[in-house]
Every structure is written in structure tokens, then in C-alpha cells.
Design a protein around this motif. Structure first.
Motif, PDB file in Angstrom:
ATOM      1  N   SER A  44       0.866  -1.180   0.000  1.00 27.16           N
ATOM      2  CA  SER A  44       0.000   0.000   0.000  1.00 27.16           C
ATOM      3  C   SER A  44       0.901   1.228   0.000  1.00 27.16           C
ATOM      4  O   SER A  44       2.101   1.146   0.291  1.00 27.16           O
ATOM      5  CB  SER A  44      -0.900   0.040   1.235  1.00 27.16           C
ATOM      6  OG  SER A  44      -0.124   0.254   2.402  1.00 27.16           O
ATOM      7  N   LYS A  45       0.336   2.340  -0.318  1.00 26.22           N
ATOM      8  CA  LYS A  45       1.099   3.590  -0.294  1.00 26.22           C
ATOM      9  C   LYS A  45       1.602   3.873   1.122  1.00 26.22           C
ATOM     10  O   LYS A  45       2.756   4.261   1.315  1.00 26.22           O
ATOM     11  CB  LYS A  45       0.237   4.742  -0.789  1.00 26.22           C
ATOM     12  CG  LYS A  45       0.960   6.069  -0.798  1.00 26.22           C
ATOM     13  CD  LYS A  45       0.091   7.186  -1.333  1.00 26.22           C
ATOM     14  CE  LYS A  45       0.851   8.505  -1.303  1.00 26.22           C
ATOM     15  NZ  LYS A  45       0.031   9.596  -1.851  1.00 26.22           N
ATOM     16  N   GLU A  46       0.743   3.643   2.109  1.00 23.93           N
ATOM     17  CA  GLU A  46       1.114   3.915   3.501  1.00 23.93           C
ATOM     18  C   GLU A  46       2.276   3.022   3.945  1.00 23.93           C
ATOM     19  O   GLU A  46       3.195   3.477   4.627  1.00 23.93           O
ATOM     20  CB  GLU A  46      -0.086   3.715   4.430  1.00 23.93           C
ATOM     21  CG  GLU A  46      -1.201   4.719   4.223  1.00 23.93           C
ATOM     22  CD  GLU A  46      -2.072   4.412   2.999  1.00 23.93           C
ATOM     23  OE1 GLU A  46      -2.066   3.257   2.509  1.00 23.93           O
ATOM     24  OE2 GLU A  46      -2.744   5.345   2.525  1.00 23.93           O
ATOM     25  N   ARG A  52       9.990   3.541   3.648  1.00 19.03           N
ATOM     26  CA  ARG A  52      10.918   4.542   3.136  1.00 19.03           C
ATOM     27  C   ARG A  52      11.414   5.451   4.245  1.00 19.03           C
ATOM     28  O   ARG A  52      12.584   5.840   4.276  1.00 19.03           O
ATOM     29  CB  ARG A  52      10.242   5.361   2.035  1.00 19.03           C
ATOM     30  CG  ARG A  52      11.220   6.302   1.341  1.00 19.03           C
ATOM     31  CD  ARG A  52      10.543   7.063   0.259  1.00 19.03           C
ATOM     32  NE  ARG A  52       9.710   8.101   0.857  1.00 19.03           N
ATOM     33  CZ  ARG A  52       9.152   9.085   0.175  1.00 19.03           C
ATOM     34  NH1 ARG A  52       9.287   9.151  -1.132  1.00 19.03           N
ATOM     35  NH2 ARG A  52       8.425   9.991   0.787  1.00 19.03           N
ATOM     36  N   SER A  53      10.552   5.760   5.202  1.00 18.28           N
ATOM     37  CA  SER A  53      10.960   6.653   6.292  1.00 18.28           C
ATOM     38  C   SER A  53      11.979   5.999   7.222  1.00 18.28           C
ATOM     39  O   SER A  53      12.688   6.696   7.953  1.00 18.28           O
ATOM     40  CB  SER A  53       9.736   7.122   7.079  1.00 18.28           C
ATOM     41  OG  SER A  53       9.160   6.055   7.795  1.00 18.28           O
ATOM     42  N   ALA A  54      12.099   4.669   7.208  1.00 16.91           N
ATOM     43  CA  ALA A  54      13.068   3.976   8.065  1.00 16.91           C
ATOM     44  C   ALA A  54      14.493   4.408   7.762  1.00 16.91           C
ATOM     45  O   ALA A  54      15.356   4.401   8.639  1.00 16.91           O
ATOM     46  CB  ALA A  54      12.930   2.468   7.908  1.00 16.91           C
ATOM     47  N   ASP A  55      14.743   4.810   6.523  1.00 12.01           N
ATOM     48  CA  ASP A  55      16.079   5.262   6.138  1.00 12.01           C
ATOM     49  C   ASP A  55      16.364   6.661   6.670  1.00 12.01           C
ATOM     50  O   ASP A  55      17.504   7.074   6.758  1.00 12.01           O
ATOM     51  CB  ASP A  55      16.191   5.234   4.613  1.00 12.01           C
ATOM     52  CG  ASP A  55      17.607   5.445   4.126  1.00 12.01           C
ATOM     53  OD1 ASP A  55      18.548   5.016   4.820  1.00 12.01           O
ATOM     54  OD2 ASP A  55      17.771   6.042   3.048  1.00 12.01           O
ATOM     55  N   ARG A  56      15.320   7.365   7.023  1.00  9.51           N
ATOM     56  CA  ARG A  56      15.468   8.761   7.440  1.00  9.51           C
ATOM     57  C   ARG A  56      15.340   8.972   8.945  1.00  9.51           C
ATOM     58  O   ARG A  56      15.795   9.979   9.466  1.00  9.51           O
ATOM     59  CB  ARG A  56      14.426   9.602   6.717  1.00  9.51           C
ATOM     60  CG  ARG A  56      14.657   9.623   5.209  1.00  9.51           C
ATOM     61  CD  ARG A  56      13.439  10.161   4.479  1.00  9.51           C
ATOM     62  NE  ARG A  56      13.679  10.341   3.072  1.00  9.51           N
ATOM     63  CZ  ARG A  56      13.569   9.375   2.165  1.00  9.51           C
ATOM     64  NH1 ARG A  56      13.226   8.161   2.527  1.00  9.51           N
ATOM     65  NH2 ARG A  56      13.802   9.613   0.885  1.00  9.51           N
ATOM     66  N   ASP A  57      14.728   8.021   9.633  1.00 10.55           N
ATOM     67  CA  ASP A  57      14.473   8.241  11.066  1.00 10.55           C
ATOM     68  C   ASP A  57      15.331   7.373  11.989  1.00 10.55           C
ATOM     69  O   ASP A  57      15.113   7.340  13.188  1.00 10.55           O
ATOM     70  CB  ASP A  57      12.988   8.042  11.388  1.00 10.55           C
ATOM     71  CG  ASP A  57      12.494   6.621  11.167  1.00 10.55           C
ATOM     72  OD1 ASP A  57      13.319   5.697  11.034  1.00 10.55           O
ATOM     73  OD2 ASP A  57      11.260   6.433  11.129  1.00 10.55           O
ATOM     74  N   GLY A  58      16.303   6.649  11.427  1.00 12.33           N
ATOM     75  CA  GLY A  58      17.227   5.877  12.248  1.00 12.33           C
ATOM     76  C   GLY A  58      16.848   4.424  12.456  1.00 12.33           C
ATOM     77  O   GLY A  58      17.628   3.653  13.005  1.00 12.33           O
ATOM     78  N   ARG A  59      15.644   4.010  12.036  1.00 16.63           N
ATOM     79  CA  ARG A  59      15.233   2.614  12.215  1.00 16.63           C
ATOM     80  C   ARG A  59      16.063   1.652  11.363  1.00 16.63           C
ATOM     81  O   ARG A  59      16.296   0.530  11.752  1.00 16.63           O
ATOM     82  CB  ARG A  59      13.759   2.425  11.872  1.00 16.63           C
ATOM     83  CG  ARG A  59      12.826   2.908  12.936  1.00 16.63           C
ATOM     84  CD  ARG A  59      11.382   2.652  12.567  1.00 16.63           C
ATOM     85  NE  ARG A  59      11.008   3.528  11.448  1.00 16.63           N
ATOM     86  CZ  ARG A  59      10.277   3.144  10.415  1.00 16.63           C
ATOM     87  NH1 ARG A  59       9.809   1.914  10.335  1.00 16.63           N
ATOM     88  NH2 ARG A  59       9.974   3.997   9.458  1.00 16.63           N
ATOM     89  N   LEU A  60      16.498   2.103  10.199  1.00 15.51           N
ATOM     90  CA  LEU A  60      17.224   1.220   9.287  1.00 15.51           C
ATOM     91  C   LEU A  60      18.496   0.677   9.938  1.00 15.51           C
ATOM     92  O   LEU A  60      18.805  -0.510   9.803  1.00 15.51           O
ATOM     93  CB  LEU A  60      17.579   1.968   7.993  1.00 15.51           C
ATOM     94  CG  LEU A  60      18.203   1.142   6.896  1.00 15.51           C
ATOM     95  CD1 LEU A  60      17.216   0.110   6.381  1.00 15.51           C
ATOM     96  CD2 LEU A  60      18.667   2.033   5.767  1.00 15.51           C
TER      97      LEU A  60
END
Length: 65
Positions: A44-46, A52-60
């Protein structure tokens, strides 16, 4: 590269995420397929934006193979 089906080959790259991806294909294909099926089920888009946000918020950096 894979379409050539060489008997012996060496592939390298300086991108650690790409190298880890290839290691999963090589060493743990069953687990990779299992994870890909989970992504397919959650498509899904969500879900995409969440991943995608995992790469930006430190989760990755905290994720394991």
C-alpha cells in the motif's frame, strides 16, 4: 550478470546495502522470499512510505538481516 550464468564470478560494490542484499540472495533465499511475501501482503502507499521513512528516522540502522 545473472543471465550469463558464469561458473565462477565475483561481484563487488562499495554500497553496503547492495552487498547485504546480494548476500541474502546468495545465502538465505528462503528467508528473503518469506520477507518479500510479507511486503506483498502489506502492499500500500502507507506501507511504502512507512518503510521509506526507516532510512530517514534511524530505524534502518537498527534492523537485522
Amino acid at each position: 550478470m545473472l543471465a550469463l550464468s558464469p561458473e565462477h564470478a565475483v561481484i563487488n560494490d562499495c554500497n553496503p546495502e547492495l552487498v547485504i542484499s546480494w548476500m541474502m540472495v546468495r545465502d538465505r533465499p528462503e528467508e528473503l522470499l518469506k520477507q518479500l511475501k510479507q511486503h506483498q501482503l502489506n502492499h500500500s502507499k502507507e506501507y511504502y512510505l512507512h518503510l521509506r521513512s526507516a532510512d530517514r528516522d534511524g530505524r534502518l540502522e537498527k534492523m537485522t538481516l
